[in-house]
Design a protein around this motif. Structure first.
Motif, PDB file in Angstrom:
ATOM      1  N   ASP A   5      90.248  59.604  75.328  1.00 12.36           N
ATOM      2  CA  ASP A   5      91.059  60.819  75.436  1.00 12.36           C
ATOM      3  C   ASP A   5      90.836  61.531  76.764  1.00 12.36           C
ATOM      4  O   ASP A   5      91.774  61.946  77.421  1.00 12.36           O
ATOM      5  N   GLN A   6      89.545  61.632  77.131  1.00 11.93           N
ATOM      6  CA  GLN A   6      89.226  62.321  78.384  1.00 11.93           C
ATOM      7  C   GLN A   6      89.860  61.607  79.566  1.00 11.93           C
ATOM      8  O   GLN A   6      90.391  62.219  80.462  1.00 11.93           O
ATOM      9  N   LYS A  14     101.056  63.961  85.462  1.00  9.54           N
ATOM     10  CA  LYS A  14     102.051  63.099  86.068  1.00  9.54           C
ATOM     11  C   LYS A  14     102.321  61.833  85.255  1.00  9.54           C
ATOM     12  O   LYS A  14     103.465  61.444  85.052  1.00  9.54           O
ATOM     13  N   HIS A  15     101.218  61.183  84.806  1.00 10.97           N
ATOM     14  CA  HIS A  15     101.404  59.947  84.057  1.00 10.97           C
ATOM     15  C   HIS A  15     101.033  60.109  82.597  1.00 10.97           C
ATOM     16  O   HIS A  15     100.719  59.158  81.911  1.00 10.97           O
ATOM     17  N   PHE A  16     101.019  61.333  82.143  1.00 11.06           N
ATOM     18  CA  PHE A  16     100.535  61.548  80.788  1.00 11.06           C
ATOM     19  C   PHE A  16     101.601  61.153  79.758  1.00 11.06           C
ATOM     20  O   PHE A  16     102.790  61.332  79.986  1.00 11.06           O
ATOM     21  N   GLY A  17     101.125  60.598  78.664  1.00  5.36           N
ATOM     22  CA  GLY A  17     102.041  60.330  77.557  1.00  5.36           C
ATOM     23  C   GLY A  17     102.783  59.027  77.688  1.00  5.36           C
ATOM     24  O   GLY A  17     102.524  58.225  78.576  1.00  5.36           O
ATOM     25  N   ASN A  32      97.265  54.118  81.102  1.00  6.11           N
ATOM     26  CA  ASN A  32      96.280  53.271  80.443  1.00  6.11           C
ATOM     27  C   ASN A  32      96.401  51.834  80.956  1.00  6.11           C
ATOM     28  O   ASN A  32      97.393  51.166  80.702  1.00  6.11           O
ATOM     29  N   PRO A  33      95.381  51.380  81.710  1.00  2.00           N
ATOM     30  CA  PRO A  33      95.480  50.067  82.361  1.00  2.00           C
ATOM     31  C   PRO A  33      95.758  48.934  81.369  1.00  2.00           C
ATOM     32  O   PRO A  33      96.518  48.021  81.656  1.00  2.00           O
ATOM     33  N   GLU A  34      95.147  49.043  80.190  1.00  2.00           N
ATOM     34  CA  GLU A  34      95.336  47.990  79.196  1.00  2.00           C
ATOM     35  C   GLU A  34      96.802  47.951  78.746  1.00  2.00           C
ATOM     36  O   GLU A  34      97.423  46.899  78.653  1.00  2.00           O
ATOM     37  N   ASP A  35      97.327  49.134  78.510  1.00  2.00           N
ATOM     38  CA  ASP A  35      98.723  49.277  78.105  1.00  2.00           C
ATOM     39  C   ASP A  35      99.656  48.758  79.186  1.00  2.00           C
ATOM     40  O   ASP A  35     100.631  48.070  78.922  1.00  2.00           O
ATOM     41  N   GLU A  36      99.285  49.112  80.410  1.00  2.92           N
ATOM     42  CA  GLU A  36     100.124  48.737  81.531  1.00  2.92           C
ATOM     43  C   GLU A  36     100.160  47.220  81.682  1.00  2.92           C
ATOM     44  O   GLU A  36     101.202  46.639  81.975  1.00  2.92           O
TER      45      GLU A  36
END
Ligand code: ACO
Ligand code: ZN
Length: 223
Positions: A5-6, A14-17, A32-36
């Motif tokens: 979360d932190q 800017k890149h939130f959410g 989130n690098p994993e998500d990306e």
């Protein structure tokens, strides 16, 4: 010790959410690098899967201003079958369906909606059936369904009724929904499933529908 979360909060507004990719439709967290990374993988696989090159003697069964519907039959050339298999894999993945082995693979009809950007943006897989179980609450012309009636639509009768055609899958690319693509696929199916007749909505059945599928089927069958 930093929690996940932190890290997201640290990345700033800017890149939130969640972001939705405008080409593949995947929703992911860009911070989130994993998500990306998952997105990059999905992105290429998906766009490759829905890319439509076409083939000689493709069976165009309907044409529209924004695309066409191509019918693929089990004995078609292997590249046509391969395209259908690729699309079906993407669809099953999205729906979380296990791959099912059809009872009569020789009788399956697959309809692909091909957009004018040469992408498969809709897919309908149909097979002959003999009976189906009616969704109970279909309010045959008794005004518009209330939410109570809609929730009752989740129950099925236990009395089998004769049917002709089962829709085992219907799918429209996320970014192309609510443009009547599913409706046009089912219309075309009713016209092409049996030579020389237009199937009534009583003769077609949706197998094991998802919530989206139920909303669509209820609306489609009442209009
Ligand atoms: N919520 C409420 N009503 C809906 C929805 C929805 N999600 N989807 C369709 N409808 C109704 C609407 O009344 C719509 O008309 P309108 O847009 O003028 O109001 C009408 O159905 C016709 O909709 P289409 O535009 O033809 O439907 P679409 O092309 O968006 O495709 C589909 C619908 C196939 C269900 C799509 O949402 C989808 O692919 N969802 C994910 C996959 C899925 O769940 N498929 C069904 C699986 S069940 C099975 O395969 C047997
Ligand atoms: Zn993407």
């Amino acid at each position: 010790k930093k929690t996940k979360d932190q890290l997201i909060i640290d990345a700033g507004q800017k890149h939130f959410g969640a972001t939705m990719c405008k080409s593949c439709g995947m929703i992911y967290t860009a911070s989130n690098p994993e998500d990306e990374m998952q997105h990059v993988q999905h992105h290429h696989r998906f766009l490759e899967g829905i890319k439509y090159v076409g083939w000689k003697k493709e069976r165009v069964v309907a044409e529209f201003w924004d695309g066409k519907i191509v019918l693929v039959l089990p004995h078609d050339p292997s590249f046509a079958i391969k395209k259908v298999e690729d699309v079906q894999e993407l669809v099953d993945n999205e729906l979380g369906f296990q791959q099912v082995v059809p009872k009569c693979p020789n009788k399956i009809k697959t309809f692909l909606f091909v957009s004018d950007e040469k992408r498969v943006v809709g897919c309908l897989i149909a097979e002959p059936i003999k009976q189906a179980f009616r969704v109970l609450s279909e309010p045959a012309g008794l005004g518009s369904p209330t939410s109570a009636e809609c929730s009752r639509a989740w129950q099925c009768s236990d009395v089998p009724e004769p049917a002709v055609c089962g829709i085992s899958r219907i799918w429209v690319f996320r970014l192309k929904r609510r443009k009547r693509i599913a409706r046009r696929l089912v219309d075309t199916l009713r016209n092409c499933f049996m030579f020389g007749c237009f199937l009534s909505t009583d003769e077609i059945a949706f197998s094991d529908p998802t919530p989206d599928g139920k909303l669509f089927a209820t609306k489609y069958c009442n209009t």
